[in-house]
Design a protein around this motif. Structure first.
Motif, PDB file in Angstrom:
ATOM      1  N   PRO A   1       2.879  -2.322   1.796  1.00 14.98           N
ATOM      2  CA  PRO A   1       1.873  -3.398   1.776  1.00 14.98           C
ATOM      3  C   PRO A   1       0.707  -3.174   2.741  1.00 14.98           C
ATOM      4  N   SER A   2       0.953  -2.463   3.845  1.00 11.44           N
ATOM      5  CA  SER A   2      -0.127  -2.259   4.811  1.00 11.44           C
ATOM      6  C   SER A   2      -1.260  -1.411   4.234  1.00 11.44           C
ATOM      7  N   SER A   3      -0.999  -0.686   3.156  1.00  9.89           N
ATOM      8  CA  SER A   3      -2.046   0.123   2.519  1.00  9.89           C
ATOM      9  C   SER A   3      -2.612  -0.531   1.269  1.00  9.89           C
ATOM     10  N   ALA A   4      -2.125  -1.732   0.933  1.00  9.27           N
ATOM     11  CA  ALA A   4      -2.531  -2.338  -0.346  1.00  9.27           C
ATOM     12  C   ALA A   4      -2.802  -3.835  -0.186  1.00  9.27           C
ATOM     13  N   GLY A   5      -3.548  -4.183   0.850  1.00 10.70           N
ATOM     14  CA  GLY A   5      -3.961  -5.575   1.034  1.00 10.70           C
ATOM     15  C   GLY A   5      -2.800  -6.537   1.193  1.00 10.70           C
ATOM     16  N   GLY A   6      -1.720  -6.072   1.823  1.00 10.67           N
ATOM     17  CA  GLY A   6      -0.597  -6.965   2.086  1.00 10.67           C
ATOM     18  C   GLY A   6       0.352  -7.150   0.918  1.00 10.67           C
TER      19      GLY A   6
END
Lengths: 143, 143
Positions: free
Chosen positions: A123-128
């Motif tokens: 999620p840190s690489s995909a807007g949460g």
């Protein structure tokens, strides 16, 4: 990063719920229908699939509290667990995301039960949002 | 609750992010393209739309911390803000959900800027997901 990756669409929305029996009524009231139910033993989760347009809603109900979805429910409550995007070339998708410096849940493409390919982006690489990238199983092509 | 509501599909996924400039790169690496950007003044939010199949991803970046999306970010961090389902008959959809005892954010159908109709269902009635029900603006039909 230039160039198109054709065929990308929303494959499914994985929604973590305490009870499929309760949660399905909302989607059924909107005209969706459960077409498939399955218990995935190694994930300790029951699933119900409700097609919607070219995508589907997948309700996820844990069979044990310390399962991945059970822990998600304990921590965050019911709600969106992951979004799956379908691509035609999963290797190209992973290479592009690696070039971008994206973080993955595991650094390799895996093979699912039905032969489809998948991996998860952190999620840190995909807007949460926990994003699953999926490529459908290849259809047999006799020629 | 029997009978179909034809034409239901995922209209868009609304994803709350701190920075559209940062978040869009992930989706662009998957071949999606930003086709429209807009600031909705009364919601104090910037939006970027990225079509994906028959649906679209909408990135939502607050312009002020005490705006609805700004408060969401402060409380929950980046992630899925709402899921919009498109129906052909929004009045029928609301009646069916009322019959089910669903809880709404507001009890009436509203008219959006482009003429589309919409209402929001409270997450407690939709498996923890904030669901927007949308009916596209009627196309002009000259006889």
């Amino acid at each position: 990063m230039s160039g198109e990756l054709p065929g990308t669409k929303i494959d499914h929305l994985g929604i973590a719920v305490k009870s499929i029996a309760q949660a399905r009524a909302f989607y059924e009231a909107l005209g969706l229908r459960v077409t498939h139910e399955e218990t995935v033993e190694h994930e300790r989760v029951k699933t119900a699939m409700l097609p919607v347009g070219e995508s589907r809603v997948e309700l996820l109900e844990p069979t044990e509290e310390d399962s991945p979805v059970g822990k998600f429910l304990a921590k965050r409550g019911e709600g969106m667990h992951h979004v799956a995007l379908q691509v035609e070339d999963i290797t190209a998708a992973m290479e592009r995301l690696k070039a971008l410096g994206a973080r993955f849940i595991s650094d390799e493409v895996k093979v699912g039960a039905g032969g489809h390919l998948y991996f998860f982006v952190h999620p840190s690489s995909a807007g949460g949002v926990l994003v699953e990238i999926v490529q459908p199983a290849a259809e047999s092509t006799h020629g």
